[in-house]
Design a protein around this motif. Structure first.
Motif, PDB file in Angstrom:
ATOM      1  N   CYS A 180       0.897  -1.064  -0.148  1.00 21.95           N
ATOM      2  CA  CYS A 180       0.389  -0.159  -0.198  1.00 21.95           C
ATOM      3  C   CYS A 180       0.660   1.314  -0.212  1.00 21.95           C
ATOM      4  CB  CYS A 180      -0.848  -0.007   1.164  1.00 21.95           C
ATOM      5  SG  CYS A 180      -1.642   1.126   0.983  1.00 21.95           S
ATOM      6  N   LEU A 195      -4.096   0.862  -2.965  1.00 24.31           N
ATOM      7  CA  LEU A 195      -4.266  -0.701  -2.172  1.00 24.31           C
ATOM      8  C   LEU A 195      -3.694  -1.721  -2.954  1.00 24.31           C
ATOM      9  CD1 LEU A 195      -4.278  -2.442   0.592  1.00 24.31           C
ATOM     10  CD2 LEU A 195      -6.060  -2.588  -0.090  1.00 24.31           C
ATOM     11  N   VAL A 236      -6.868   4.901   1.408  1.00 24.30           N
ATOM     12  CA  VAL A 236      -6.528   4.291   0.447  1.00 24.30           C
ATOM     13  C   VAL A 236      -8.405   4.628  -0.771  1.00 24.30           C
ATOM     14  CG1 VAL A 236      -7.160   2.072  -0.740  1.00 24.30           C
ATOM     15  CG2 VAL A 236      -6.083   2.351   1.612  1.00 24.30           C
TER      16      VAL A 236
END
Length: 462
Positions: A40, A45, A77
């Motif tokens: 990540c 991710l 994310v």
């Protein structure tokens, strides 16, 4: 190194734990468990999936949830990128799922299944019966009838044991459902051995042992799943022993499940092993081809009712029943994935689509035999206990079956010689080599040994 690179693996582990709780066992196993965390960085991710379909499905159906869960764990994310694992590539070690610490369970006065919810699909009507499980099914029904009628206890305790996905928990849920429907006044407590331990520890911590004892000893039926969990936990075993005795004295029903027979649970006190064998001990054998096919047909009928636009081509059910023999959960998960794929892309379920969609499951199912399965089959064939095969006994009636089991472990599994030796009671790899050579010699000169080895091989590969 950015902070997110350090924290991301642990965050992924916690996200998996949360997803397992939110989605349930089946959905998590089908869609999340096959994923492998890669990294990540800069809000992306990176995951790999066994097939592009799984990656697309997860992205569409769970992408927002995954991003939100990462945010809760302090990592932003913005997008999820899926790669596809090359065919035949070794799968990296699975990321350990860090479950949240169990909260102390409130010792509520009611005893109507306070710890573990029941799965509405796990009823007697939905349990497909075949030769490997017909005795367990009949015993479970008899126990349910006895509790419903409030009469004398037929088998106490009923002890069900077998490998993963063979129907132990299904039968326990079915007993509880049947009792609840037919006799709502009956007080039934169903929970896992792990939850029994947590409740016991909580009672000790908050000085609520009187309430704990009252809860567990005032039921009409106590059902404990996966009792092997308390092996080696002396204080929990002590309380379980007293609870067991109190219920038996009151003529109350006890139903227990485990992954092995009572006498084979290491770390369990001998007095508890003895009591677990008082009633009826039933082994749920691995499913055979006919039973797997029957289960698939029953599950497919239910799926077709929910997905009337989906069709199944000839030979698909037979193909799955033959190729996926590890356990019923994997089999059902494969069928669920096929119907999800078919409904998503609007295609019929045929053999080509089945092989493409289930590539990862089919690869994993190619290795069918485990050393535990070999030990169990050999012990049953020679009328021994698994513990005999692992012991230091050198008598011929034990030593020869042990050598047969080692030979089968070498020829039917990919385990190394040292691994096999360790699994057979911590023996040296040279002992395994000697056993393999001895059985190879005897197969050529002893027709009985040759017949035994061939029969066991067929049973294990079936």
């Amino acid at each position: 190194m950015p902070q997110e690179l350090d924290a991301a693996p642990e965050a992924w582990s916690r996200v998996c734990a949360a997803l397992q709780s939110q989605l349930g066992h089946d959905a998590f196993q089908n869609w999340i468990e096959p994923l492998v965390f890669v990294g990540c960085e800069h809000g992306a991710l990176q995951l790999t999936a066994p097939t592009s379909f799984i990656g697309t499905w997860v992205s569409r159906n769970y992408g927002d949830t995954i991003r939100q869960l990462f945010c809760k764990n302090g990592i932003a994310v913005s997008r999820i990128e899926f790669g596809v694992a090359p065919a035949g590539a070794p799968r990296p070690a699975a990321v350990r799922v860090v479950s949240p610490e169990p909260r102390p369970a409130a010792l509520a006065p009611e005893v109507d299944l306070p710890a573990s919810p029941l799965d509405g699909r796990c009823t007697f009507d939905n349990f497909v019966v075949g030769k490997p499980n017909e005795l367990a099914h009949a015993a479970a029904r008899r126990v349910a009838e006895g509790v419903i009628e409030g009469g004398s206890v037929t088998f106490n305790p009923l002890f069900l044991y077998g490998g993963v996905g063979l129907g132990k928990t299904h039968l326990m849920h079915a007993i509880a459902w049947e009792v609840r429907q037919q006799n709502p006044e009956a007080r039934v407590l169903y929970l896992s051995a792990e939850q029994f331990m947590y409740r016991f520890v909580s009672a000790l911590r908050f000085k609520e042992m009187h309430g704990f004892k009252e809860m567990f000893r005032s039921v009409d039926m106590l059902m404990v799943d996966d009792v092997q969990f308390i092996s080696g936990k002396d204080s929990t075993q002590e309380e379980f022993f007293h609870t067991f005795n109190a219920l038996i004295e009151q003529q109350k029903q006890i139903v227990i499940s485990a992954d092995r027979a009572p006498g084979e649970i290491d770390g369990m006190e001998e007095r508890i092993r003895s009591r677990l064998q008082w009633g009826l001990v039933v082994d749920l054998h691995p499913t055979d081809y006919e039973l797997r096919l029957g289960i698939l047909q029953a599950k497919a009928e239910a799926q077709l009712e929910k997905n009337p636009g989906v069709t199944i081509g000839a030979g698909v059910m037979e193909f799955l029943a033959h190729r996926i023999s590890s356990n019923v959960r994997v089999l059902e998960g494969a069928l669920n994935r096929l119907f999800a794929y078919a409904s998503l892309v609007g295609q019929p379920i045929d053999l080509d689509m089945t092989q493409e969609c289930l590539a990862d499951i089919l690869r994993a199912s190619e290795r069918k035999v485990t050393i535990d399965e070999i030990l169990r089959k050999v012990a049953d064939h020679y009328n021994l206990r698994m513990s005999d095969l692992l012991s230091a006994r050198r008598a011929r009636q034990v030593a020869r079956p042990r050598q047969v089991a080692m030979f089968l472990a070498k020829t039917l599994t990919s385990r190394s010689l040292p691994d096999i030796g360790r699994r057979f009671g911590g023996r040296d790899h040279t002992t395994v080599i000697h056993a393999v050579r001895k059985i190879e010699e005897l197969r050529a000169t002893d027709s009985q040994i040759a017949e035994d080895v061939e029969l066991l091989r067929r049973m294990l590969e079936a």
